[in-house]
Design a protein around this motif. Structure first.
Motif, PDB file in Angstrom:
ATOM      1  N   PHE A 256      41.713  21.727   4.118  1.00 30.17           N
ATOM      2  CA  PHE A 256      42.915  22.172   3.402  1.00 30.17           C
ATOM      3  C   PHE A 256      42.692  22.121   1.895  1.00 30.17           C
ATOM      4  O   PHE A 256      43.098  23.033   1.165  1.00 30.17           O
ATOM      5  CB  PHE A 256      44.111  21.283   3.761  1.00 30.17           C
ATOM      6  CG  PHE A 256      44.659  21.470   5.149  1.00 30.17           C
ATOM      7  CD1 PHE A 256      44.207  22.481   5.977  1.00 30.17           C
ATOM      8  CD2 PHE A 256      45.636  20.611   5.633  1.00 30.17           C
ATOM      9  CE1 PHE A 256      44.713  22.652   7.261  1.00 30.17           C
ATOM     10  CE2 PHE A 256      46.157  20.769   6.907  1.00 30.17           C
ATOM     11  CZ  PHE A 256      45.698  21.787   7.722  1.00 30.17           C
ATOM     12  N   ALA A 257      42.077  21.040   1.428  1.00 29.39           N
ATOM     13  CA  ALA A 257      41.860  20.883  -0.014  1.00 29.39           C
ATOM     14  C   ALA A 257      40.897  21.927  -0.550  1.00 29.39           C
ATOM     15  O   ALA A 257      41.032  22.389  -1.694  1.00 29.39           O
ATOM     16  CB  ALA A 257      41.328  19.476  -0.302  1.00 29.39           C
ATOM     17  N   ALA A 258      39.923  22.320   0.274  1.00 29.69           N
ATOM     18  CA  ALA A 258      38.899  23.261  -0.181  1.00 29.69           C
ATOM     19  C   ALA A 258      39.334  24.714  -0.062  1.00 29.69           C
ATOM     20  O   ALA A 258      38.791  25.586  -0.741  1.00 29.69           O
ATOM     21  CB  ALA A 258      37.612  23.050   0.613  1.00 29.69           C
ATOM     22  N   ALA A 259      40.307  24.990   0.792  1.00 31.69           N
ATOM     23  CA  ALA A 259      40.695  26.367   1.082  1.00 31.69           C
ATOM     24  C   ALA A 259      41.610  26.938   0.001  1.00 31.69           C
ATOM     25  O   ALA A 259      42.293  26.203  -0.717  1.00 31.69           O
ATOM     26  CB  ALA A 259      41.379  26.442   2.445  1.00 31.69           C
ATOM     27  N   GLU A 260      41.637  28.258  -0.078  1.00 30.44           N
ATOM     28  CA  GLU A 260      42.536  28.963  -0.993  1.00 30.44           C
ATOM     29  C   GLU A 260      43.836  29.372  -0.310  1.00 30.44           C
ATOM     30  O   GLU A 260      44.864  29.545  -0.970  1.00 30.44           O
ATOM     31  CB  GLU A 260      41.858  30.225  -1.530  1.00 30.44           C
ATOM     32  CG  GLU A 260      40.726  29.963  -2.488  1.00 30.44           C
ATOM     33  CD  GLU A 260      40.177  31.264  -3.057  1.00 30.44           C
ATOM     34  OE1 GLU A 260      40.985  32.096  -3.530  1.00 30.44           O
ATOM     35  OE2 GLU A 260      38.954  31.447  -3.013  1.00 30.44           O
ATOM     36  N   ALA A 261      43.781  29.583   0.987  1.00 28.35           N
ATOM     37  CA  ALA A 261      44.947  30.026   1.742  1.00 28.35           C
ATOM     38  C   ALA A 261      44.730  29.707   3.212  1.00 28.35           C
ATOM     39  O   ALA A 261      43.617  29.352   3.623  1.00 28.35           O
ATOM     40  CB  ALA A 261      45.186  31.525   1.548  1.00 28.35           C
ATOM     41  N   ALA A 262      45.794  29.829   3.995  1.00 30.38           N
ATOM     42  CA  ALA A 262      45.707  29.527   5.422  1.00 30.38           C
ATOM     43  C   ALA A 262      46.409  30.603   6.234  1.00 30.38           C
ATOM     44  O   ALA A 262      47.399  31.196   5.796  1.00 30.38           O
ATOM     45  CB  ALA A 262      46.328  28.164   5.721  1.00 30.38           C
ATOM     46  N   LEU A 263      45.892  30.823   7.432  1.00 31.54           N
ATOM     47  CA  LEU A 263      46.495  31.688   8.433  1.00 31.54           C
ATOM     48  C   LEU A 263      46.707  30.802   9.653  1.00 31.54           C
ATOM     49  O   LEU A 263      45.744  30.313  10.240  1.00 31.54           O
ATOM     50  CB  LEU A 263      45.558  32.853   8.754  1.00 31.54           C
ATOM     51  CG  LEU A 263      45.989  33.856   9.819  1.00 31.54           C
ATOM     52  CD1 LEU A 263      47.308  34.522   9.441  1.00 31.54           C
ATOM     53  CD2 LEU A 263      44.892  34.898  10.018  1.00 31.54           C
TER      54      LEU A 263
END
Length: 386
Positions: A256-263
């Motif tokens: 989560f911390a490394a990601a830019e967005a989530a699906l």
């Protein structure tokens, strides 16, 4: 008793708090997953047998579900515990509680996570009041719905605020998985039920495939749980971009911390994403006939609790006929390409943590204190004191 991974997490945190408050003088038997088992639960059977959703998805498994309900109720009657705590999953826990109440009316029955009577089936409040001794609510506006029916109800907060969802380490995750500074990470969360994974992963794959021409360094990180890990791993084998499959809470939160967005599939994970300040698109699809039945009953505008609490569509919800790769790619692409859209989500969820019960006393401890007070004051138990 818990019937799905989100309930397993709630139950495990409550168990850990009860152990702390009693100096370890408490033991647990029932039904739960890996987290509750790690806290000392002796599970009567694998919780994965209960992770079913939807009328038509449930029907083939109904004989086994009935058998497990009867087995669990019989074991409770045999054990005569100081309290029975059902954690959400009313299709299972409510039916077990009814059988226990009929056979042993003196055992305190507690339900953790109030049914969403404010969203649909308001008459359930009276049904719960007739059966349970106490209700543990995770949202601050829920107790009046049940107290007016004569059921004591305590707001304890949502223990998702204890998950550590907002405390991941982006640098650690990127270093562990050899990600470069130009790699753009998207968290993909297809759910924890087999049916969810089967329905959503093909659309999620097609969504990312649509984005690849304009986002060539896209990498998908897919947090999963043991109950569906093999199914998810098999599906990822032919994805057209690099994928990283991770298990465990720490790895998920680092992602989560490394990601830019989530699906993500609709569910508790949407709250974790909000706490992690990770801009998201929420998707879901069920059997069309199941949906037609639900739509006649549901009384709220949104499915995502973040949107419900804010009373506006902050986090895009693409459900059923809108859950299509072209729609999903449009919304996810907007989060990847538009800094203002990203920041609007991050700013909009700022109040959600407080509303969910974030504060000095963790929600799991509040829940455990209520349970232990009920046990200590009950005329036929009174064995455990916090």
């Amino acid at each position: 008793m818990a019937g799905e991974p989100s309930g397993d997490a709630l139950g495990a945190r409550l168990m850990a708090a009860a152990k702390r408050l009693t100096g370890g003088q408490v033991r647990f038997i029932g039904v739960g997953g890996e987290k509750m088992i790690a806290e000392g639960l002796v599970s009567l059977f694998p919780m994965g047998e209960l992770t079913l959703f939807g009328v038509f998805e449930l029907l083939p498994h109904l004989p086994n579900l009935i058998r497990r309900i009867n087995q669990t109720a019989a074991e409770i009657v045999r054990q005569r515990p100081d309290a029975v705590i059902g954690v959400d999953s009313p299709g299972f826990t409510l039916r077990v509680a009814k059988k226990v109440r009929a056979a042993e009316p003196g055992i305190p029955l507690i339900h953790y996570v109030a049914p969403t009577v404010w969203a649909w089936k308001p008459k359930r409040a009276a049904k719960y009041a007739a059966l349970y001794d106490h209700l543990l609510a995770i949202l601050p506006f829920e107790p009046p719905y049940f107290e007016r029916e004569g059921l004591p109800c305590s707001f304890v907060g949502h223990s998702v605020v204890e998950s550590g969802a907002g405390q991941g380490d982006a640098a650690r995750f990127r270093a562990q998985h050899g990600l470069s500074a130009t790699d753009r990470l998207v968290a993909v969360l297809p759910g924890s039920r087999k049916g969810e994974v089967s329905r959503l992963l093909p659309d999620f794959r097609a969504t990312l495939e649509r984005l690849l021409p304009s986002h060539q360094t896209l990498v998908a990180v897919v947090p999963t749980v043991a109950t569906v890990r093999d199914r998810v791993a098999a599906a990822l084998a032919d994805w057209p971009l690099r994928t990283i499959l991770v298990e465990g809470e720490a790895a998920k939160h680092d992602a989560f911390a490394a990601a830019e967005a989530a699906l993500a599939a609709s569910g508790t994970v949407a709250l974790e994403l909000a706490l992690a300040r990770l801009p998201s698109v929420i998707a879901y699809r069920l059997n069309p006939i199941t949906v037609a039945l639900y739509r006649r009953l549901i009384r709220v505008k949104y499915v995502n609790l973040v949107n419900l609490m804010l009373d506006r569509m902050l986090v895009p919800e693409l459900l059923q006929e809108d859950c299509r790769p072209d729609h999903l790619a449009r919304e996810l692409g907007r989060l990847l390409d538009d800094p203002q859209a990203r920041q609007a989500q991050i700013d909009g969820v700022a109040e959600v943590a407080r509303w969910l019960g974030q504060g000095d006393v963790p929600p799991s401890e509040r829940a455990a204190r209520v349970v232990l007070d009920i046990v200590s004051q009950h005329p036929t138990t009174g064995k455990v004191k916090a």
